[in-house]
Design a protein around this motif. Structure first.
Motif, PDB file in Angstrom:
ATOM      1  N   VAL A  18      79.577  30.300  49.599  1.00 45.82           N
ATOM      2  CA  VAL A  18      78.732  30.116  51.242  1.00 45.82           C
ATOM      3  C   VAL A  18      77.278  29.997  50.624  1.00 45.82           C
ATOM      4  O   VAL A  18      76.830  29.265  49.489  1.00 45.82           O
ATOM      5  CB  VAL A  18      78.062  32.013  51.112  1.00 45.82           C
ATOM      6  N   ILE A  19      77.025  28.513  51.546  1.00 46.27           N
ATOM      7  CA  ILE A  19      75.850  28.153  51.719  1.00 46.27           C
ATOM      8  C   ILE A  19      74.966  28.350  52.943  1.00 46.27           C
ATOM      9  O   ILE A  19      75.542  28.702  53.705  1.00 46.27           O
ATOM     10  CB  ILE A  19      76.129  26.932  52.076  1.00 46.27           C
ATOM     11  N   THR A  20      73.484  28.969  52.312  1.00 44.95           N
ATOM     12  CA  THR A  20      73.086  29.501  53.677  1.00 44.95           C
ATOM     13  C   THR A  20      72.142  28.377  53.819  1.00 44.95           C
ATOM     14  O   THR A  20      71.566  27.869  52.858  1.00 44.95           O
ATOM     15  CB  THR A  20      71.933  30.516  52.908  1.00 44.95           C
ATOM     16  N   ALA A  21      70.926  28.822  55.011  1.00 40.88           N
ATOM     17  CA  ALA A  21      69.864  27.886  55.418  1.00 40.88           C
ATOM     18  C   ALA A  21      68.188  28.132  54.461  1.00 40.88           C
ATOM     19  O   ALA A  21      68.360  27.353  53.929  1.00 40.88           O
ATOM     20  CB  ALA A  21      69.657  28.098  56.905  1.00 40.88           C
ATOM     21  N   PRO A  22      68.937  28.917  53.811  1.00 40.17           N
ATOM     22  CA  PRO A  22      67.394  29.870  53.183  1.00 40.17           C
ATOM     23  C   PRO A  22      67.863  28.548  52.025  1.00 40.17           C
ATOM     24  O   PRO A  22      66.483  28.296  50.662  1.00 40.17           O
ATOM     25  CB  PRO A  22      67.604  30.731  52.720  1.00 40.17           C
ATOM     26  N   MET A  23      68.780  28.947  51.394  1.00 43.61           N
ATOM     27  CA  MET A  23      69.788  28.008  49.942  1.00 43.61           C
ATOM     28  C   MET A  23      68.843  26.680  50.309  1.00 43.61           C
ATOM     29  O   MET A  23      68.449  26.121  48.842  1.00 43.61           O
ATOM     30  CB  MET A  23      71.176  28.333  50.000  1.00 43.61           C
ATOM     31  N   LEU A  24      68.622  25.930  50.872  1.00 44.44           N
ATOM     32  CA  LEU A  24      68.721  24.614  51.313  1.00 44.44           C
ATOM     33  C   LEU A  24      67.310  24.512  51.711  1.00 44.44           C
ATOM     34  O   LEU A  24      66.771  23.220  51.600  1.00 44.44           O
ATOM     35  CB  LEU A  24      69.969  24.003  52.503  1.00 44.44           C
ATOM     36  N   GLY A  25      66.486  25.329  52.172  1.00 45.67           N
ATOM     37  CA  GLY A  25      64.800  25.678  52.448  1.00 45.67           C
ATOM     38  C   GLY A  25      65.102  24.479  53.334  1.00 45.67           C
ATOM     39  O   GLY A  25      64.125  24.246  53.357  1.00 45.67           O
ATOM     40  N   LEU A  26      66.369  25.142  54.673  1.00 44.36           N
ATOM     41  CA  LEU A  26      66.099  25.066  55.676  1.00 44.36           C
ATOM     42  C   LEU A  26      65.830  26.328  56.859  1.00 44.36           C
ATOM     43  O   LEU A  26      66.351  27.358  56.835  1.00 44.36           O
ATOM     44  CB  LEU A  26      67.205  24.179  56.603  1.00 44.36           C
ATOM     45  N   ASN A  27      65.149  25.543  58.006  1.00 45.32           N
ATOM     46  CA  ASN A  27      65.589  26.868  58.849  1.00 45.32           C
ATOM     47  C   ASN A  27      66.880  26.991  59.986  1.00 45.32           C
ATOM     48  O   ASN A  27      67.384  26.179  59.634  1.00 45.32           O
ATOM     49  CB  ASN A  27      64.261  26.678  59.855  1.00 45.32           C
ATOM     50  N   GLU A  28      67.333  27.309  60.447  1.00 46.56           N
ATOM     51  CA  GLU A  28      67.763  27.759  61.090  1.00 46.56           C
ATOM     52  C   GLU A  28      68.540  26.464  62.482  1.00 46.56           C
ATOM     53  O   GLU A  28      69.938  25.938  62.023  1.00 46.56           O
ATOM     54  CB  GLU A  28      69.048  29.753  61.888  1.00 46.56           C
ATOM     55  N   GLN A  29      67.843  26.291  63.222  1.00 41.10           N
ATOM     56  CA  GLN A  29      67.540  24.663  63.763  1.00 41.10           C
ATOM     57  C   GLN A  29      68.314  23.932  62.529  1.00 41.10           C
ATOM     58  O   GLN A  29      68.823  22.970  63.147  1.00 41.10           O
ATOM     59  CB  GLN A  29      66.859  24.942  64.627  1.00 41.10           C
ATOM     60  N   GLN A  30      67.265  23.708  61.958  1.00 36.93           N
ATOM     61  CA  GLN A  30      67.352  22.381  61.167  1.00 36.93           C
ATOM     62  C   GLN A  30      68.947  22.487  60.431  1.00 36.93           C
ATOM     63  O   GLN A  30      70.058  21.395  59.735  1.00 36.93           O
ATOM     64  CB  GLN A  30      66.501  21.805  60.050  1.00 36.93           C
ATOM     65  N   PHE A  31      69.336  24.349  60.097  1.00 34.75           N
ATOM     66  CA  PHE A  31      70.661  24.110  59.491  1.00 34.75           C
ATOM     67  C   PHE A  31      71.475  23.657  60.077  1.00 34.75           C
ATOM     68  O   PHE A  31      72.340  23.042  59.879  1.00 34.75           O
ATOM     69  CB  PHE A  31      70.339  25.739  58.529  1.00 34.75           C
ATOM     70  N   ASP A  32      71.622  24.167  61.609  1.00 37.08           N
ATOM     71  CA  ASP A  32      72.344  24.047  61.905  1.00 37.08           C
ATOM     72  C   ASP A  32      73.261  22.665  62.742  1.00 37.08           C
ATOM     73  O   ASP A  32      73.951  22.382  62.723  1.00 37.08           O
ATOM     74  CB  ASP A  32      72.027  25.053  63.402  1.00 37.08           C
ATOM     75  N   LEU A  33      72.392  21.821  62.440  1.00 37.49           N
ATOM     76  CA  LEU A  33      72.627  20.349  62.516  1.00 37.49           C
ATOM     77  C   LEU A  33      73.248  19.729  61.962  1.00 37.49           C
ATOM     78  O   LEU A  33      74.550  19.461  62.415  1.00 37.49           O
ATOM     79  CB  LEU A  33      70.976  19.828  62.969  1.00 37.49           C
ATOM     80  N   LEU A  34      73.169  20.145  60.313  1.00 41.65           N
ATOM     81  CA  LEU A  34      73.454  19.969  59.193  1.00 41.65           C
ATOM     82  C   LEU A  34      74.905  20.765  58.985  1.00 41.65           C
ATOM     83  O   LEU A  34      76.505  19.607  59.169  1.00 41.65           O
ATOM     84  CB  LEU A  34      73.171  20.584  58.027  1.00 41.65           C
ATOM     85  N   ALA A  35      75.101  22.293  59.280  1.00 41.08           N
ATOM     86  CA  ALA A  35      76.154  22.689  59.380  1.00 41.08           C
ATOM     87  C   ALA A  35      77.167  21.904  60.397  1.00 41.08           C
ATOM     88  O   ALA A  35      78.557  22.472  60.503  1.00 41.08           O
ATOM     89  CB  ALA A  35      76.434  23.924  59.535  1.00 41.08           C
ATOM     90  N   SER A  36      77.079  22.107  61.747  1.00 40.17           N
ATOM     91  CA  SER A  36      77.855  21.306  62.651  1.00 40.17           C
ATOM     92  C   SER A  36      78.669  20.488  62.464  1.00 40.17           C
ATOM     93  O   SER A  36      79.952  20.288  62.587  1.00 40.17           O
ATOM     94  CB  SER A  36      76.702  21.406  63.984  1.00 40.17           C
ATOM     95  N   GLY A  37      77.898  19.746  61.637  1.00 44.42           N
ATOM     96  CA  GLY A  37      79.199  18.061  61.202  1.00 44.42           C
ATOM     97  C   GLY A  37      79.903  18.311  60.587  1.00 44.42           C
ATOM     98  O   GLY A  37      80.624  17.994  60.597  1.00 44.42           O
ATOM     99  N   TRP A  38      79.413  19.695  59.526  1.00 47.25           N
ATOM    100  CA  TRP A  38      80.142  19.901  58.227  1.00 47.25           C
ATOM    101  C   TRP A  38      81.924  20.510  59.511  1.00 47.25           C
ATOM    102  O   TRP A  38      82.572  20.701  58.248  1.00 47.25           O
ATOM    103  CB  TRP A  38      79.451  20.537  57.383  1.00 47.25           C
ATOM    104  N   VAL A  39      81.219  21.607  59.730  1.00 45.93           N
ATOM    105  CA  VAL A  39      81.566  22.101  60.392  1.00 45.93           C
ATOM    106  C   VAL A  39      83.658  20.893  61.227  1.00 45.93           C
ATOM    107  O   VAL A  39      85.132  21.217  61.225  1.00 45.93           O
ATOM    108  CB  VAL A  39      81.684  23.338  61.548  1.00 45.93           C
ATOM    109  N   GLU A  40      82.936  20.526  61.864  1.00 48.56           N
ATOM    110  CA  GLU A  40      83.854  18.576  62.343  1.00 48.56           C
ATOM    111  C   GLU A  40      84.382  18.232  61.369  1.00 48.56           C
ATOM    112  O   GLU A  40      85.683  17.775  61.770  1.00 48.56           O
ATOM    113  CB  GLU A  40      82.980  18.724  63.498  1.00 48.56           C
TER     114      GLU A  40
END
Length: 73
Positions: A18-40
């Motif tokens: 699992v990769i989480t927002a806090p694990m990378l030191g990001l807030n949910e909005q920042q992580f969402d931007l990264l993760a959306s690209g990873w999902v695609e």
């Protein structure tokens, strides 16, 4: 703040983790931007599996956790 490469490199090939927002030191909005690209498109050294977990902030849903499988180098 951990870098995504540091997290991925600690895993064995084929490992599910699992990769989480806090694990990378990001807030949910920042992580969402990264993760959306990873999902695609997949991430750096991993593929997203399952449905990303989302949290609701002020009526908007943001990805805050994803489950991934490390791919071969």
């Amino acid at each position: 703040m951990a870098k995504i490469d540091d997290v991925v490199l600690r895993q064995k090939e084929g490992a599910r983790f699992v990769i989480t927002a806090p694990m990378l030191g990001l807030n949910e909005q920042q992580f969402d931007l990264l993760a959306s690209g990873w999902v695609e498109e997949g991430g750096p050294g991993f593929e997203v599996v399952g449905v990303p977990h989302r949290t609701c902030i002020d009526g908007e849903f943001f990805i805050n956790r994803i489950t991934v499988v490390k791919s071969s180098p």
